[in-house]
Each structure stands twice: as structure tokens, then as C-alpha cells.
Design an enzyme around this catalytic site. Structure first.
Site, PDB file in Angstrom:
ATOM      1  CB  THR A 144      -0.957  -0.006   1.216  1.00 38.09           C
ATOM      2  OG1 THR A 144      -1.700   1.198   1.215  1.00 38.09           O
ATOM      3  CG2 THR A 144      -0.227  -0.134   2.534  1.00 38.09           C
ATOM      4  CB  SER A 179      -3.833   2.438  10.311  1.00 35.69           C
ATOM      5  OG  SER A 179      -3.590   1.507   9.253  1.00 35.69           O
ATOM      6  CE1 TYR A 181      -3.997  -3.321   4.969  1.00 32.85           C
ATOM      7  CE2 TYR A 181      -4.084  -0.928   4.784  1.00 32.85           C
ATOM      8  CZ  TYR A 181      -3.945  -2.173   4.201  1.00 32.85           C
ATOM      9  OH  TYR A 181      -3.748  -2.269   2.853  1.00 32.85           O
ATOM     10  CG  HIS A 182      -1.841   2.014   6.163  1.00 36.30           C
ATOM     11  ND1 HIS A 182      -3.028   2.432   6.719  1.00 36.30           N
ATOM     12  CD2 HIS A 182      -1.983   2.172   4.816  1.00 36.30           C
ATOM     13  CE1 HIS A 182      -3.846   2.842   5.746  1.00 36.30           C
ATOM     14  NE2 HIS A 182      -3.241   2.687   4.588  1.00 36.30           N
ATOM     15  CE  LYS A 185      -1.651  -4.553   2.625  1.00 39.40           C
ATOM     16  NZ  LYS A 185      -1.917  -5.719   1.795  1.00 39.40           N
TER      17      LYS A 185
HETATM   18  P1  NAD Z   1     -10.978  -7.542   0.568  1.00 35.40           P
HETATM   19  O1  NAD Z   1     -11.070  -7.543   2.053  1.00 35.40           O
HETATM   20  O2  NAD Z   1     -12.210  -7.271  -0.213  1.00 35.40           O
HETATM   21  O3  NAD Z   1     -10.368  -8.938   0.064  1.00 35.40           O
HETATM   22  C1  NAD Z   1      -9.381  -9.642   0.778  1.00 35.40           C
HETATM   23  C2  NAD Z   1      -9.709 -11.124   0.680  1.00 35.40           C
HETATM   24  O4  NAD Z   1      -8.694 -11.874   1.379  1.00 35.40           O
HETATM   25  C3  NAD Z   1     -11.042 -11.467   1.334  1.00 35.40           C
HETATM   26  O5  NAD Z   1     -11.845 -12.218   0.447  1.00 35.40           O
HETATM   27  C4  NAD Z   1     -10.649 -12.294   2.575  1.00 35.40           C
HETATM   28  O6  NAD Z   1     -11.605 -13.278   2.901  1.00 35.40           O
HETATM   29  C5  NAD Z   1      -9.307 -12.891   2.150  1.00 35.40           C
HETATM   30  N1  NAD Z   1      -8.407 -13.200   3.287  1.00 35.40           N
HETATM   31  C6  NAD Z   1      -8.036 -12.371   4.306  1.00 35.40           C
HETATM   32  N2  NAD Z   1      -7.220 -13.046   5.157  1.00 35.40           N
HETATM   33  C7  NAD Z   1      -7.064 -14.299   4.656  1.00 35.40           C
HETATM   34  C8  NAD Z   1      -6.365 -15.448   5.103  1.00 35.40           C
HETATM   35  N3  NAD Z   1      -5.658 -15.453   6.251  1.00 35.40           N
HETATM   36  N4  NAD Z   1      -6.419 -16.590   4.357  1.00 35.40           N
HETATM   37  C9  NAD Z   1      -7.145 -16.622   3.194  1.00 35.40           C
HETATM   38  N5  NAD Z   1      -7.829 -15.549   2.734  1.00 35.40           N
HETATM   39  C10 NAD Z   1      -7.792 -14.398   3.466  1.00 35.40           C
HETATM   40  O7  NAD Z   1      -9.807  -6.496   0.178  1.00 35.40           O
HETATM   41  P2  NAD Z   1      -9.496  -5.788  -1.221  1.00 35.40           P
HETATM   42  O8  NAD Z   1     -10.038  -4.412  -1.174  1.00 35.40           O
HETATM   43  O9  NAD Z   1      -9.849  -6.685  -2.321  1.00 35.40           O
HETATM   44  O10 NAD Z   1      -7.924  -5.650  -1.112  1.00 35.40           O
HETATM   45  C11 NAD Z   1      -7.095  -6.704  -1.535  1.00 35.40           C
HETATM   46  C12 NAD Z   1      -5.639  -6.399  -1.202  1.00 35.40           C
HETATM   47  O11 NAD Z   1      -5.255  -5.167  -1.837  1.00 35.40           O
HETATM   48  C13 NAD Z   1      -5.366  -6.219   0.283  1.00 35.40           C
HETATM   49  O12 NAD Z   1      -4.127  -6.807   0.599  1.00 35.40           O
HETATM   50  C14 NAD Z   1      -5.291  -4.727   0.456  1.00 35.40           C
HETATM   51  O13 NAD Z   1      -4.452  -4.396   1.528  1.00 35.40           O
HETATM   52  C15 NAD Z   1      -4.722  -4.268  -0.870  1.00 35.40           C
HETATM   53  N6  NAD Z   1      -5.122  -2.908  -1.230  1.00 35.40           N
HETATM   54  C16 NAD Z   1      -6.452  -2.594  -1.379  1.00 35.40           C
HETATM   55  C17 NAD Z   1      -6.824  -1.286  -1.720  1.00 35.40           C
HETATM   56  C18 NAD Z   1      -8.264  -0.874  -1.887  1.00 35.40           C
HETATM   57  O14 NAD Z   1      -8.524   0.331  -2.073  1.00 35.40           O
HETATM   58  N7  NAD Z   1      -9.223  -1.801  -1.832  1.00 35.40           N
HETATM   59  C19 NAD Z   1      -5.822  -0.319  -1.907  1.00 35.40           C
HETATM   60  C20 NAD Z   1      -4.481  -0.677  -1.735  1.00 35.40           C
HETATM   61  C21 NAD Z   1      -4.150  -1.964  -1.395  1.00 35.40           C
HETATM   62  N1  USQ Z   2     -11.558   9.839   4.302  1.00 34.47           N
HETATM   63  C1  USQ Z   2     -12.432  10.904   4.452  1.00 34.47           C
HETATM   64  N2  USQ Z   2     -13.756  10.611   4.509  1.00 34.47           N
HETATM   65  C2  USQ Z   2     -14.258   9.346   4.413  1.00 34.47           C
HETATM   66  C3  USQ Z   2     -13.333   8.267   4.245  1.00 34.47           C
HETATM   67  C4  USQ Z   2     -12.003   8.561   4.200  1.00 34.47           C
HETATM   68  O1  USQ Z   2     -12.038  12.077   4.539  1.00 34.47           O
HETATM   69  O2  USQ Z   2     -15.473   9.169   4.469  1.00 34.47           O
HETATM   70  C5  USQ Z   2     -10.115  10.125   4.210  1.00 34.47           C
HETATM   71  C6  USQ Z   2      -9.268   9.405   5.242  1.00 34.47           C
HETATM   72  O3  USQ Z   2      -9.156  10.140   6.441  1.00 34.47           O
HETATM   73  C7  USQ Z   2      -7.946   9.274   4.504  1.00 34.47           C
HETATM   74  C8  USQ Z   2      -8.349   9.160   3.047  1.00 34.47           C
HETATM   75  O4  USQ Z   2      -9.680   9.636   2.950  1.00 34.47           O
HETATM   76  O5  USQ Z   2      -7.197  10.443   4.658  1.00 34.47           O
HETATM   77  C9  USQ Z   2      -8.324   7.729   2.510  1.00 34.47           C
HETATM   78  O6  USQ Z   2      -9.117   6.905   3.341  1.00 34.47           O
HETATM   79  P1  USQ Z   2      -9.772   5.550   2.784  1.00 34.47           P
HETATM   80  O7  USQ Z   2     -10.626   4.984   3.862  1.00 34.47           O
HETATM   81  O8  USQ Z   2     -10.352   5.764   1.451  1.00 34.47           O
HETATM   82  O9  USQ Z   2      -8.467   4.671   2.530  1.00 34.47           O
HETATM   83  P2  USQ Z   2      -7.414   4.042   3.548  1.00 34.47           P
HETATM   84  O10 USQ Z   2      -7.894   3.952   4.928  1.00 34.47           O
HETATM   85  O11 USQ Z   2      -6.110   4.754   3.318  1.00 34.47           O
HETATM   86  O12 USQ Z   2      -7.311   2.559   3.011  1.00 34.47           O
HETATM   87  C10 USQ Z   2      -7.617   2.174   1.666  1.00 34.47           C
HETATM   88  C11 USQ Z   2      -7.784   0.663   1.654  1.00 34.47           C
HETATM   89  C12 USQ Z   2      -6.462   0.024   2.067  1.00 34.47           C
HETATM   90  C13 USQ Z   2      -5.358   0.544   1.167  1.00 34.47           C
HETATM   91  C14 USQ Z   2      -5.279   2.068   1.165  1.00 34.47           C
HETATM   92  C15 USQ Z   2      -4.328   2.608   0.126  1.00 34.47           C
HETATM   93  O13 USQ Z   2      -8.826   0.280   2.558  1.00 34.47           O
HETATM   94  O14 USQ Z   2      -6.581  -1.379   1.966  1.00 34.47           O
HETATM   95  O15 USQ Z   2      -4.125   0.021   1.611  1.00 34.47           O
HETATM   96  O16 USQ Z   2      -6.578   2.577   0.802  1.00 34.47           O
HETATM   97  S1  USQ Z   2      -3.432   4.027   0.724  1.00 34.47           S
HETATM   98  O17 USQ Z   2      -4.369   4.992   1.249  1.00 34.47           O
HETATM   99  O18 USQ Z   2      -2.691   4.552  -0.392  1.00 34.47           O
HETATM  100  O19 USQ Z   2      -2.557   3.546   1.761  1.00 34.47           O
END
Ligand code: NAD
Ligand code: USQ
Length: 387
Positions: A144, A179, A181-182, A185
Site C-alpha cells: 500500500t 494505522s 493495518y498499514h 504491510k
Molecule cells: P478484501 O477484504 O475485499 O479482500 C481480501 C480477501 O482476502 C477477502 O476475500 C478475505 O476473505 C481474504 N483473506 C483475508 N485473510 C485471509 C487469510 N488469512 N487466508 C485466506 N484468505 C484471506 O480487500 P481488497 O479491497 O480486495 O484488497 C485486496 C488487497 O489489496 C489487500 O491486501 C489490500 O491491503 C490491498 N489494497 C487494497 C486497496 C483498496 O482500495 N481496496 C488499496 C491498496 C491496497
Molecule cells: N476519508 C475521508 N472521509 C471518508 C473516508 C475517508 O475524509 O469518508 C479520508 C481518510 O481520512 C484518509 C483518506 O480519505 O485520509 C483515505 O481513506 P480511505 O478509507 O479511502 O483509505 P485508507 O484507509 O487509506 O485505506 C484504503 C484501503 C487500504 C489501502 C489504502 C491505500 O482500505 O486497503 O491500503 O486505501 S493508501 O491509502 O494509499 O494507503
């Protein structure tokens, strides 16, 4: 190629699995379906109606003639994962399978521990399976952009060349994530870099920005192939949430002044980037980092874009500045490199009024299912001492 998509039941994993399958690759999905359990835990849901993974895979086979192998299990359970890995013998793994919500990871100690152990142990198991059984297998792992945080200098793609006391080296870019979570990664990235350096594995870390959008070429083939779409305050991402809020007549929830700047990309570009990484694999022993986003916007700019597109769609949307539940800078410098995927051939889909309007049309048909109580944020980053 034989490609294992871990997390193939999720928002990004499902359309990626379909895309790779449509390209003629042999695809296996591994997923423990825990994302569906978070919905049961939080009372949230996907705004799109998604069938079970078994139904989805059967439907895809009926429509396309392509078979997807299914492995329902937890990658943290090494006995399950190792035996599935050995049976399928992948040439490449695309690893989406993690807990990906920043707010979920900040609920309390238990959710932070769960997020970090799920993500870090799962990825370690993937690295061990590759090292022990198929060291040539290319790992494409979703990281991320948030790993870097918001430093007051330009963000590079993974590495920074530094001169210190007269000596120069290229070192991993410093990480200051926002966070638990971050942070998970960041830990993954270090473990992957170690596995490449010490065991000679090949890995690509895709430091992805915030993804938006719903449709891909393959999910459009049949409405039942749709991917999940989250709009709640825990799993919904900014642009997807703003569009739902605009369509439902709710104010757009910009946290604080909206001065946080992030990288964003269209879901179709996620699929394209993964495919580009797979088609030009890292060399043995190489740990590559690509910054995977196409445009950067402040949250305020993003909300303004949605208001503008909504007006063209006949909707008068309002912006509400709400107290930021997170701890983030109100304003900061942000300039992140993102040229490596473009150099590999990525042709970005930039954010357009047309895309926003087409998402609005899609969501308009689902407004009856929107639950307003899920929209406002309740999880706070600040600790109440003694609580
Ligand atoms: P998502 O939660 O929709 O999908 C993740 C999937 O992984 C789910 O289906 C879940 O059941 C599965 N999973 C989680 N833990 C597992 C485990 N221990 N074993 C097997 N399966 C498992 O998430 P997404 O939005 O599709 O994101 C996918 C990936 O991309 C994540 O790693 C996320 O961090 C990354 N990512 C997402 C975004 C975004 O905006 N959605 C942005 C940047 C990075
Ligand atoms: N935000 C608002 N209002 C909202 C939701 C979010 O102002 O209603 C702001 C947040 O405070 C943040 C930004 O928008 O500053 C992004 O928040 P987000 O919830 O859209 O995204 P984030 O929490 O950063 O996480 C998402 C995905 C995560 C991925 C990440 C990419 O859930 O899996 O890793 O985007 S990044 O942001 O580049 O790290």
C-alpha cells in the site's frame, strides 16, 4: 501460467481472478472467506449482491468455459496452505489475502493483533511455501502507498539513495504508516525483501493507492459476476463512499479539512498492473517495488470532483467536514513517484465525470439497500488513557 490468487473472493481478488482466467491462465483462488465474517461481526454488507464463492466460480465456468480451482482455507494454517500449494504448483502467486481496513485494525488491541498476525503470518507462510517447494514462483503482493506515510520529501518507488557521512547507498525508503493495518504491510515488505535477499526468491511489492470503481470487462459479462462494493465507514474507501453519499442525498463526509493527499486508481488499472507485473517477473533474488496509482488528489479535491459530476447527473450534493476520527496531518507535502508501471505499458483510466456518473447510475438502483447508520465513522485513532 498457473496463477494462485490469494484473497480471490474479495473486492479486487475476484475481478483479478476472472481477468487472468479470461486471458487463458490456469487460476486457483485461495480464500478463507473471512471478509464475509467481518460483515457478520460489524453488521455491514456489500452494496452489490454477491453470490457465494462456489456459485460465482460455477457461473464463470458456465459462461466462459474456463475452470477456476477453489481452495477454501486460511493461509495462516500452514498444513492447509502447503498441501494446496504443492497440489496446484503455481508459477506465480497474486496475494490479496489480508485484512485491509485501517479503521478495523484500530478498533482495539484484539483487532490490531488479529490484523498484524493474519497479514504477517499469512505472508510468511506464502514465502516459506515458495522457498521450500517452488523457489522460481513469482510472488506479486499487494502492499500500500500508505506504507510511506506523508514525509516532507518526494516519495520514491521503494528505495532511496542516501549519502551519509560521505558514503552513499540505496536503502529501503523510510516508512511512517498511519494505522496498525498499514504497519502490517511494512512488516510484510521487510519479510519479502529478506526472503529475496537470503533465499533468492522473486517478488514484486505493489504499493497500491486507494482503489475506486465497480465494473471490469469480465464482471460486466453477467450481473451475478459483480464484485463486492463497500460504503460503510470501516471498509468503504473514500471515493466509493462519496458516490454512495451523493446518490443517497447524504453529505459527503470529508474528514477534517480534507487536506490529506493520496494516490488513487481505477479498479481496471489494478487488474492491468497485476497483469503487467506477472508478465515481466522479478529476477531470482530481486525484490521490486512499484507504486501503483495513477493520480493524486486531496480528499477535498476528490469530494469537489464528485459534487461536480453529481451536478451533471442532476444531483445537488453537499460536503460536510466532520471531525477526523484518524490522526492525520491537515496539510502536507505529497509527491510520489509512479513511473515504473507506466514504463511497463500501463495505460491509465483517469478519473472522469463519465466514470462517476456510470457508478451513480449503478448505485441508484441499489439505494433501497443503503443503511445510513453505517456511513458515519465511529472508530477513533486516539487512545483514552485508562479505557
Ligand atoms: P478484501 O477484504 O475485499 O479482500 C481480501 C480477501 O482476502 C477477502 O476475500 C478475505 O476473505 C481474504 N483473506 C483475508 N485473510 C485471509 C487469510 N488469512 N487466508 C485466506 N484468505 C484471506 O480487500 P481488497 O479491497 O480486495 O484488497 C485486496 C488487497 O489489496 C489487500 O491486501 C489490500 O491491503 C490491498 N489494497 C487494497 C486497496 C483498496 O482500495 N481496496 C488499496 C491498496 C491496497
Ligand atoms: N476519508 C475521508 N472521509 C471518508 C473516508 C475517508 O475524509 O469518508 C479520508 C481518510 O481520512 C484518509 C483518506 O480519505 O485520509 C483515505 O481513506 P480511505 O478509507 O479511502 O483509505 P485508507 O484507509 O487509506 O485505506 C484504503 C484501503 C487500504 C489501502 C489504502 C491505500 O482500505 O486497503 O491500503 O486505501 S493508501 O491509502 O494509499 O494507503
Amino acid at each position: 501460467m498457473r496463477i494462485m490468487v490469494i484473497g480471490g473472493d474479495g473486492y479486487l481478488g475476484w475481478p483479478t481472478a476472472l481477468h487472468l482466467s479470461a486471458r487463458g491462465h490456469e487460476v486457483a483462488i485461495v480464500d478463507n472467506l473471512v471478509r464475509r465474517s467481518y460483515d457478520h461481526e460489524l453488521g455491514t454488507h456489500s452494496l452489490t449482491d454477491i453470490p457465494s464463492i462456489h456459485e460465482r466460480v460455477a457461473l464463470w465456468q458456465a459462461l466462459s468455459g474456463h475452470r477456476i480451482t477453489l481452495g477454501i482455507g486460511d493461509i495462516c494454517d500452514y498444513s492447509f496452505f502447503e498441501s494446496f500449494f504443492v497440489d496446484f504448483a503455481p508459477d506465480a502467486i497474486v496475494h490479496f489475502g489480508e485484512q485491509r481496513s485501517a479503521p478495523y485494525s484500530m478498533i482495539d488491541r484484539r483487532h490490531a493483533v488479529y490484523t498484524q498476525s493474519n497479514n504477517v503470518v499469512g505472508t510468511l507462510n506464502v514465502l516459506y511455501a515458495i522457498a521450500e517447494h517452488a523457489p522460481d514462483c513469482h510472488l506479486v503482493k499487494l502492499g500500500t502507498m500508505g506504507e510511506y506515510g506523508t514525509p516532507n520529501i518526494d516519495i520514491e518507488e521503494g528505495f532511496l539513495t542516501i549519502t551519509h557521512n560521505g558514503r552513499t547507498d540505496t536503502l529501503p525508503y523510510p516508512k511512517q504508516p498511519g494505522s496498525m493495518y498499514h504497519l502490517s504491510k511494512v512488516h510484510d515488505s521487510h519479510n519479502m525483501m529478506f526472503a529475496c535477499r537470503i533465499w533468492g526468491l522473486r517478488a514484486t511489492d505493489l504499493n497500491q493507492g486507494v482503489v475506486y470503481g465497480l465494473d471490469t470487462t469480465e464482471t460486466r459479462i453477467d450481473p451475478r459476476l459483480v464484485t463486492r462494493f463497500d460504503y460503510d465507514a470501516v471498509f468503504g474507501t473514500a471515493l466509493n463512499r462519496f458516490i454512495v453519499q451523493a446518490v443517497c442525498g447524504m453529505p459527503l463526509s470529508v474528514y477534517g479539512k480534507g487536506g490529506q493527499t493520496r494516490g488513487f486508481l481505477d479498479i481496471r488499472d489494478t487488474l492491468a498492473c497485476v497483469e503487467l507485473a506477472l508478465n515481466t517477473p522479478a529476477a531470482r533474488g530481486e525484490f521490486r517495488v512499484f507504486n501503483q496509482f495513477t493520480e493524486q488528489f486531496s480528499v477535498q479535491q476528490l469530494a469537489d470532483i464528485v459534487v461536480h459530476a453529481a451536478a451533471k447527473h442532476g444531483i445537488s450534493a453537499q460536503i460536510a467536514h466532520v471531525d477526523n476520527p484518524r490522526i492525520e496531518k491537515e496539510e502536507h507535502y505529497y509527491n510520489a513517484a509512479h513511473s515504473k508501471l507506466i514504463e511497463l505499458g500501463l495505460q491509465p483510466h483517469f478519473l472522469s465525470d463519465t466514470l462517476i456518473e456510470s457508478m451513480m447510475t449503478h448505485i441508484s438502483a441499489r439505494t433501497h439497500a443503503v443503511r445510513p447508520e453505517l456511513v458515519m465513522p465511529t472508530i477513533k485513532w486516539k487512545k483514552n488513557h485508562g479505557a
